[in-house]
Design a protein around this motif. Sequence first.
Motif, PDB file in Angstrom:
ATOM      1  N   CYS A   1     -30.059 -17.880 -27.942  1.00 53.18           N
ATOM      2  CA  CYS A   1     -29.068 -16.845 -27.656  1.00 53.18           C
ATOM      3  C   CYS A   1     -29.751 -15.497 -27.465  1.00 53.18           C
ATOM      4  CB  CYS A   1     -28.070 -16.695 -28.809  1.00 53.18           C
ATOM      5  SG  CYS A   1     -27.119 -18.152 -29.211  1.00 53.18           S
ATOM      6  N   CYS A   2     -29.076 -14.628 -26.732  1.00 51.91           N
ATOM      7  CA  CYS A   2     -29.511 -13.240 -26.651  1.00 51.91           C
ATOM      8  C   CYS A   2     -28.286 -12.359 -26.435  1.00 51.91           C
ATOM      9  CB  CYS A   2     -30.496 -13.031 -25.511  1.00 51.91           C
ATOM     10  SG  CYS A   2     -31.195 -11.356 -25.494  1.00 51.91           S
ATOM     11  N   PRO A   3     -28.007 -11.455 -27.373  1.00 55.64           N
ATOM     12  CA  PRO A   3     -26.884 -10.527 -27.182  1.00 55.64           C
ATOM     13  C   PRO A   3     -27.118  -9.617 -25.980  1.00 55.64           C
ATOM     14  CG  PRO A   3     -27.538 -10.611 -29.479  1.00 55.64           C
ATOM     15  CD  PRO A   3     -28.614 -11.324 -28.706  1.00 55.64           C
ATOM     16  N   ILE A   4     -26.026  -9.196 -25.368  1.00 60.41           N
ATOM     17  CA  ILE A   4     -26.083  -8.353 -24.173  1.00 60.41           C
ATOM     18  C   ILE A   4     -25.243  -7.109 -24.440  1.00 60.41           C
ATOM     19  CG2 ILE A   4     -25.827  -8.290 -21.662  1.00 60.41           C
ATOM     20  CD1 ILE A   4     -25.496 -11.375 -21.775  1.00 60.41           C
ATOM     21  N   SER A   5     -25.855  -6.099 -25.051  1.00 59.92           N
ATOM     22  CA  SER A   5     -25.110  -4.867 -25.334  1.00 59.92           C
ATOM     23  C   SER A   5     -24.827  -4.085 -24.063  1.00 59.92           C
ATOM     24  CB  SER A   5     -25.881  -3.989 -26.324  1.00 59.92           C
ATOM     25  OG  SER A   5     -27.108  -3.555 -25.763  1.00 59.92           O
ATOM     26  N   ALA A   6     -25.590  -4.358 -23.005  1.00 64.50           N
ATOM     27  CA  ALA A   6     -25.423  -3.623 -21.753  1.00 64.50           C
ATOM     28  C   ALA A   6     -24.070  -3.845 -21.104  1.00 64.50           C
ATOM     29  CB  ALA A   6     -26.536  -3.992 -20.776  1.00 64.50           C
ATOM     30  N   VAL A   7     -23.286  -4.810 -21.590  1.00 63.97           N
ATOM     31  CA  VAL A   7     -21.945  -4.964 -21.024  1.00 63.97           C
ATOM     32  C   VAL A   7     -21.123  -3.702 -21.248  1.00 63.97           C
ATOM     33  CG1 VAL A   7     -21.939  -7.473 -21.290  1.00 63.97           C
ATOM     34  CG2 VAL A   7     -20.959  -6.049 -23.102  1.00 63.97           C
ATOM     35  N   ARG A   8     -21.484  -2.902 -22.263  1.00 66.16           N
ATOM     36  CA  ARG A   8     -20.737  -1.666 -22.517  1.00 66.16           C
ATOM     37  C   ARG A   8     -21.107  -0.568 -21.532  1.00 66.16           C
ATOM     38  NH1 ARG A   8     -22.248  -3.061 -27.710  1.00 66.16           N
ATOM     39  NH2 ARG A   8     -23.558  -1.216 -28.005  1.00 66.16           N
ATOM     40  N   ASN A   9     -22.187  -0.794 -20.758  1.00 65.27           N
ATOM     41  CA  ASN A   9     -22.525   0.180 -19.721  1.00 65.27           C
ATOM     42  C   ASN A   9     -21.425   0.271 -18.674  1.00 65.27           C
ATOM     43  OD1 ASN A   9     -24.924   0.331 -21.088  1.00 65.27           O
ATOM     44  ND2 ASN A   9     -26.196  -0.511 -19.454  1.00 65.27           N
ATOM     45  N   GLU A  10     -20.749  -0.849 -18.455  1.00 67.38           N
ATOM     46  CA  GLU A  10     -19.675  -0.914 -17.452  1.00 67.38           C
ATOM     47  C   GLU A  10     -18.409  -1.450 -18.112  1.00 67.38           C
ATOM     48  OE1 GLU A  10     -19.940   0.302 -14.561  1.00 67.38           O
ATOM     49  OE2 GLU A  10     -22.117   0.569 -14.375  1.00 67.38           O
ATOM     50  N   ALA A  11     -18.031  -0.814 -19.213  1.00 71.21           N
ATOM     51  CA  ALA A  11     -16.913  -1.329 -20.011  1.00 71.21           C
ATOM     52  C   ALA A  11     -15.608  -1.346 -19.222  1.00 71.21           C
ATOM     53  CB  ALA A  11     -16.755  -0.493 -21.282  1.00 71.21           C
ATOM     54  N   ARG A  12     -15.373  -0.337 -18.412  1.00 69.45           N
ATOM     55  CA  ARG A  12     -14.123  -0.306 -17.639  1.00 69.45           C
ATOM     56  C   ARG A  12     -14.060  -1.459 -16.642  1.00 69.45           C
ATOM     57  NH1 ARG A  12     -11.513   4.768 -18.150  1.00 69.45           N
ATOM     58  NH2 ARG A  12     -12.832   6.367 -19.123  1.00 69.45           N
ATOM     59  N   ALA A  13     -15.162  -1.652 -15.897  1.00 68.23           N
ATOM     60  CA  ALA A  13     -15.178  -2.724 -14.901  1.00 68.23           C
ATOM     61  C   ALA A  13     -15.057  -4.080 -15.583  1.00 68.23           C
ATOM     62  CB  ALA A  13     -16.474  -2.655 -14.087  1.00 68.23           C
ATOM     63  N   LEU A  14     -15.740  -4.250 -16.700  1.00 72.22           N
ATOM     64  CA  LEU A  14     -15.654  -5.515 -17.429  1.00 72.22           C
ATOM     65  C   LEU A  14     -14.238  -5.755 -17.933  1.00 72.22           C
ATOM     66  CD1 LEU A  14     -17.340  -7.909 -18.472  1.00 72.22           C
ATOM     67  CD2 LEU A  14     -17.671  -6.632 -20.590  1.00 72.22           C
ATOM     68  N   SER A  15     -13.595  -4.713 -18.428  1.00 68.41           N
ATOM     69  CA  SER A  15     -12.218  -4.841 -18.907  1.00 68.41           C
ATOM     70  C   SER A  15     -11.276  -5.278 -17.796  1.00 68.41           C
ATOM     71  CB  SER A  15     -11.730  -3.514 -19.493  1.00 68.41           C
ATOM     72  OG  SER A  15     -12.386  -3.226 -20.705  1.00 68.41           O
ATOM     73  N   GLU A  16     -11.538  -4.765 -16.607  1.00 68.16           N
ATOM     74  CA  GLU A  16     -10.663  -5.102 -15.481  1.00 68.16           C
ATOM     75  C   GLU A  16     -10.765  -6.571 -15.124  1.00 68.16           C
ATOM     76  OE1 GLU A  16     -11.397  -2.502 -12.221  1.00 68.16           O
ATOM     77  OE2 GLU A  16     -10.776  -0.692 -13.314  1.00 68.16           O
ATOM     78  N   PHE A  17     -11.997  -7.096 -14.985  1.00 70.24           N
ATOM     79  CA  PHE A  17     -12.065  -8.493 -14.536  1.00 70.24           C
ATOM     80  C   PHE A  17     -11.848  -9.483 -15.675  1.00 70.24           C
ATOM     81  CE2 PHE A  17     -16.844  -8.491 -15.016  1.00 70.24           C
ATOM     82  CZ  PHE A  17     -17.012  -9.716 -15.632  1.00 70.24           C
ATOM     83  N   LEU A  18     -11.890  -9.009 -16.938  1.00 69.31           N
ATOM     84  CA  LEU A  18     -11.519  -9.878 -18.055  1.00 69.31           C
ATOM     85  C   LEU A  18     -10.053  -9.698 -18.453  1.00 69.31           C
ATOM     86  CD1 LEU A  18     -14.633  -9.640 -20.421  1.00 69.31           C
ATOM     87  CD2 LEU A  18     -14.074 -11.422 -18.755  1.00 69.31           C
ATOM     88  N   ASN A  19      -9.387  -8.764 -17.790  1.00 71.39           N
ATOM     89  CA  ASN A  19      -7.968  -8.526 -18.042  1.00 71.39           C
ATOM     90  C   ASN A  19      -7.707  -8.098 -19.489  1.00 71.39           C
ATOM     91  OD1 ASN A  19      -5.267  -8.412 -17.136  1.00 71.39           O
ATOM     92  ND2 ASN A  19      -4.824 -10.441 -17.981  1.00 71.39           N
ATOM     93  N   LEU A  20      -8.538  -7.205 -20.006  1.00 69.16           N
ATOM     94  CA  LEU A  20      -8.376  -6.741 -21.380  1.00 69.16           C
ATOM     95  C   LEU A  20      -7.264  -5.695 -21.450  1.00 69.16           C
ATOM     96  CD1 LEU A  20     -12.082  -6.318 -22.572  1.00 69.16           C
ATOM     97  CD2 LEU A  20     -10.627  -8.352 -22.630  1.00 69.16           C
TER      98      LEU A  20
END
Length: 280
Positions: A158-177
């Motif tokens: 495993c490897c955590p990916i903290s960089a997902v928070r670099n694009e938190a808005r875009a990630l929220s949109e395609f994950l429908n958060l």
Amino acid sequence: MTHASDSNLQDLLSARYDDAPEVQVADAPIELLHSMISRGSCRAFQDKPVPQGILNLLCAAAMASPTKSDLQQRDIILLQSPVLRAELASLVSGQSWVADAPMIAVFCGNNRRQRLLHDWHNVPFANDHIDAFFNAVGDAAIALGAFVTAAEAVGLGCCPISAVRNEARALSEFLNLPKHVFPFAGLAIGYPKEPAKIAKRLPLSATCHVDRYREDGLQEAVETYDTARREAQPYSTQRLAEKFGHKDDYGWSDDKVRQYSQQERADFGAYIRAQGFKLD
């Protein structure tokens, strides 16, 4: 070369810490401790899917971990879709290995369910302040740690990916958060191509305290650690060399200072507020 799996627990502790404690746990579940002490981040995976049954079991293990006041404010989103995994990988600049992970999970903090409970019971939510966000962060972090421990205990990397928070808005949109749900970290999961490499950690004397927090000798401890880590695992490249130049004795503290000399995620607070949290 001796692989971590070939070493005993005392050797693993000594590889990790220069002031390693003596193993005195003959009756403890050594296999789990062995897995935890020998762990290392995995960024190279076999071209082999992780069975859904194992993923389901790991999710169950993660959600069995501690949670603040039994609030259970964490969710796991498994990206089964190769399209979504590729989209997430495209958001994580400079980490091309993410695209090769057979599975990616996104761990989220979730304060929404608690608020829905209040709506359903027609009782006002009286804690609309920073602690609502902080509790959800803690729950998500605990679940991530438990998932990693369980995954590595069954032979996954495993490897955590903290960089997902670099694009938190875009990630929220395609994950429908929805409001009050936010990404804490991604996690790349798969069968490792090679055994994990142990990364030396700061000495326990610098990070584990008795009765009170102390910083006696901290600078000297960090300097000694820089030397030991540089000898055990020198950096292949020096971060921001074009700005800071090349340093012959480049160490861990240099790397971390250079990393945080550049602004990261300055808009994350604005994103969290946009998700409905009050940070005061």
